[in-house]
Write a protein that holds these residues in place. Structure first.
Motif, mmCIF file in Angstrom:
data_model
loop_
_atom_site.group_PDB
_atom_site.id
_atom_site.type_symbol
_atom_site.label_atom_id
_atom_site.label_comp_id
_atom_site.label_asym_id
_atom_site.label_seq_id
_atom_site.Cartn_x
_atom_site.Cartn_y
_atom_site.Cartn_z
ATOM 1 N N ALA A 1 22.224 81.906 -16.975
ATOM 2 C CA ALA A 1 20.879 82.456 -17.225
ATOM 3 C C ALA A 1 19.800 81.440 -16.860
ATOM 4 O O ALA A 1 18.809 81.766 -16.196
ATOM 5 N N VAL A 2 19.994 80.194 -17.286
ATOM 6 C CA VAL A 2 19.001 79.150 -16.998
ATOM 7 C C VAL A 2 18.901 78.920 -15.492
ATOM 8 O O VAL A 2 17.811 78.847 -14.917
ATOM 9 N N LEU A 3 20.070 78.835 -14.860
ATOM 10 C CA LEU A 3 20.092 78.596 -13.412
ATOM 11 C C LEU A 3 19.479 79.778 -12.652
ATOM 12 O O LEU A 3 18.771 79.588 -11.652
ATOM 13 N N ALA A 4 19.738 80.980 -13.149
ATOM 14 C CA ALA A 4 19.180 82.166 -12.493
ATOM 15 C C ALA A 4 17.654 82.144 -12.565
ATOM 16 O O ALA A 4 16.969 82.443 -11.579
ATOM 17 N N GLY A 5 17.115 81.770 -13.720
ATOM 18 C CA GLY A 5 15.661 81.651 -13.861
ATOM 19 C C GLY A 5 15.110 80.622 -12.890
ATOM 20 O O GLY A 5 14.106 80.857 -12.207
ATOM 21 N N ALA A 6 15.794 79.479 -12.799
ATOM 22 C CA ALA A 6 15.342 78.412 -11.891
ATOM 23 C C ALA A 6 15.382 78.884 -10.440
ATOM 24 O O ALA A 6 14.472 78.605 -9.655
ATOM 25 N N PHE A 7 16.442 79.630 -10.086
ATOM 26 C CA PHE A 7 16.532 80.128 -8.713
ATOM 27 C C PHE A 7 15.387 81.094 -8.404
ATOM 28 O O PHE A 7 14.758 81.010 -7.344
ATOM 29 N N MET A 8 15.110 82.007 -9.324
ATOM 30 C CA MET A 8 14.038 82.988 -9.093
ATOM 31 C C MET A 8 12.695 82.276 -8.909
ATOM 32 O O MET A 8 11.884 82.665 -8.077
ATOM 33 N N MET A 9 12.486 81.238 -9.693
ATOM 34 C CA MET A 9 11.241 80.467 -9.556
ATOM 35 C C MET A 9 11.189 79.775 -8.180
ATOM 36 O O MET A 9 10.191 79.848 -7.470
ATOM 37 N N ALA A 10 12.289 79.117 -7.806
ATOM 38 C CA ALA A 10 12.310 78.380 -6.532
ATOM 39 C C ALA A 10 12.082 79.343 -5.364
ATOM 40 O O ALA A 10 11.329 79.036 -4.433
ATOM 41 N N LEU A 11 12.725 80.502 -5.435
ATOM 42 C CA LEU A 11 12.581 81.490 -4.358
ATOM 43 C C LEU A 11 11.149 82.018 -4.284
ATOM 44 O O LEU A 11 10.544 82.063 -3.206
ATOM 45 N N SER A 12 10.612 82.422 -5.446
ATOM 46 C CA SER A 12 9.277 83.033 -5.418
ATOM 47 C C SER A 12 8.206 82.023 -5.008
ATOM 48 O O SER A 12 7.295 82.351 -4.250
ATOM 49 N N VAL A 13 8.318 80.782 -5.487
ATOM 50 C CA VAL A 13 7.312 79.766 -5.125
ATOM 51 C C VAL A 13 7.386 79.460 -3.630
ATOM 52 O O VAL A 13 6.363 79.400 -2.945
ATOM 53 N N THR A 14 8.601 79.295 -3.123
ATOM 54 C CA THR A 14 8.746 78.971 -1.693
ATOM 55 C C THR A 14 8.221 80.110 -0.822
ATOM 56 O O THR A 14 7.455 79.878 0.119
#
Lengths: 267, 266
Positions: free
Chosen positions: B140-153
């Protein structure tokens, strides 16, 4: 001789926004060492763009901006610089109370002064609402107070009195007169100038800067058509060339409502 | 100087996130439990429940990306100003978003877990609890981090090179990809190399693993379709997140200021 950097040095600045054919600023040069300057211009004359360019937020096509001797593009953590441009307070969509706390932390200070001003300006009701949900005048006041907080040494103010009611305008004038640093203040309202008699004065017309003069000299300045021998400043506009003279001339700036209306009358 | 607390507050008070990320997903869970479960053999209930949990959690997590994208598009001037004239640094800002979305990812997953257990428990009269809570929290934590990294990039690529006119569409790209891969896994036989390579499939598979404690199937709808290995899923998701974070860090340092009015010229 040792070079003493100005607090704000703008040299030959030109700005063209993408997709626009006409430049927003043309070859503007302004230097502030320890002065305060009010820049008057009508809507669309480039006043806001000048402030945005000073902060590195506008697409500069020519010229340079230096703040405290540093190129604006290379500035990092330059805390003494502040502005009331609302766009810089949109980091996160949080209520005004949280925004004040956030800005205090980001400026390395506390919220004591801003909280006192919020009470003085009777802005307590907006503390729980985000900036985009409060009235334009209230949002302008909050941005002004955030800009004035933490004793900036360079304060860039864009139309700080716009949509602000009369009683709060008086209080704001008093705060501005107490500000200790350099100030560059934009307005389109000539009648506000009487509050800033000891400040420098500049004009922006179609992106071109004319000045600096002194606000206290305003009653002695005249606008003339074309180039005149005794001119102390000239500007070429789409309405023709105009010159500023002191003590005599065609149209006195005293009593004018806008610079544009004076030019139109003369042309 | 981090902005973690105000970021969390801004996201947690975002009504769209609660509606689309939670309420709408609970509605899907209700449909899954009471409409799409007819004729289900009792042996398939745990896998069926885990699949619904994994896919709806993926959809829920992808709604985080919309909020983050919108906040970046609105804040280009604030960020450029903040890096120059305040104590804010690009690294600290990214860290705040990373930590914040980790917390939000966990929050949304826990809510989806509670909803799944409640809704499917009510339907099948069973108590279905996650078999590997630690793996679930990590995913769950990693999924949140991935969504953030993807959306920001994605948003910074658009802001820096194209302008704000394209931001509305781009902010929905993570959500659209989540639906494509999430529904694809349920309805189509997706090759396993694509499942390993897709971070969206990695997220749903890791969530499935955390719920059941067993290896996720290649086809979520078919438990007998072969299984995926969690180390590869995790490695793939970490690699995606790391690469995107590097991209985001670079783009953030070179952020281009855009006028909000530019985005309104749609």
């Amino acid at each position: 001789m040792r070079y003493l950097p100005g607090v704000l040095e703008v040299q030959g600045l030109s700005v063209v926004y993408p997709g626009s054919r006409s430049p927003a600023l043309v070859d503007v040069s302004v230097t502030l060492q320890d002065q305060r300057m009010v820049v008057v211009g009508s809507n669309g004359s480039g006043k806001t763009t000048l402030l945005r360019a000073c902060l590195g937020l506008a697409p500069v096509t020519r010229g340079r901006v230096r703040l405290f001797g540093r190129e604006v593009q290379d500035a990092r953590g330059l805390l003494p610089v502040s502005t009331n441009l609302s766009e810089v307070y949109r980091l996160l969509s949080v209520p005004v109370g949280d925004l004040i706390r956030l800005q205090a932390r980001l400026k390395g200070g506390n919220t004591t002064q801003a909280s006192r001003w919020i009470r003085e300006f009777e802005l307590d009701p907006v503390l729980r609402r985000p900036l985009h949900e409060i009235s334009t005048g209230q949002a302008k006041l909050v941005s002004n107070l955030l800009a004035l907080d933490h004793d900036p040494r360079l304060l860039l103010l864009d139309e700080p009195f716009e949509n602000v009611d009369l009683s709060r305008r008086r209080r704001l004038v008093s705060l501005l007169r107490q500000a200790r640093g350099c100030v560059l203040l934009n307005t389109h309202e000539f009648e506000l100038l009487r509050h800033f008699e000891d400040w420098q004065l500049g004009f922006l017309l179609e992106g071109k800067f004319l000045g600096p003069y002194s606000v206290s000299d305003l009653d002695r300045l005249f606008l003339n058509r074309g180039e005149v021998p005794e001119s102390i400043g000239q500007i070429r506009t789409t309405l023709g060339t105009f010159s500023i003279t002191r003590d005599r001339g065609e149209a006195p700036l005293k009593g004018a409502t806008t610079f544009q209306s004076l030019m139109e009358r003369l042309s | 100087m981090n902005v973690l607390r105000p970021f969390l507050k801004a996201m947690l008070t975002n009504r769209s996130l609660w509606f689309w990320g939670v309420a709408f997903m609970v509605f899907w869970l209700v449909l899954g439990a009471f409409i799409f479960s007819s004729g289900l053999p009792s042996t398939a209930i745990p896998a069926f429940t885990a699949s619904w949990f994994a896919v709806t959690s993926l959809f829920s997590l992808s709604t985080l990306a919309i909020g983050i994208s919108a906040s970046i598009a609105y804040a280009t001037a604030a960020l450029a100003y903040g890096f120059r004239f305040t104590l804010l640094k690009p690294r600290d800002y990214l860290f705040s978003l990373l930590a914040g979305t980790g917390v939000l990812g966990l929050t949304l997953t826990v809510i989806m877990l509670g909803s799944t257990v409640g809704v499917f428990g009510a339907r099948f009269h069973l108590t279905l609890l996650p078999a590997d809570p630690v793996a679930l929290v990590g995913a769950a934590v990693l999924a949140g981090a991935f969504m953030m990294a993807l959306s920001v990039t994605l948003m910074l690529l658009v802001v820096n090179f194209l302008g704000l006119r394209n931001t509305s569409f781009v902010s929905f790209v993570p959500l659209l990809l989540s639906y494509v891969f999430g529904l694809g896994e349920v309805n189509v036989a997706v090759p396993s190399w694509l499942l390993y390579g897709s971070p969206f499939s990695d997220i749903s598979a890791l969530l499935y693993q955390g719920f059941t404690g067993g290896a996720p199937p290649v086809e979520l709808a078919s438990a007998s379709s072969g299984t995926l290995g969690w180390p590869w899923l995790l490695a793939s998701l970490l690699a995606w997140t790391g690469l995107l974070l590097l991209g985001a860090a670079y783009l953030l340092r070179h952020i281009r200021v855009r006028s909000i009015e530019e985005g309104r010229q749609m």
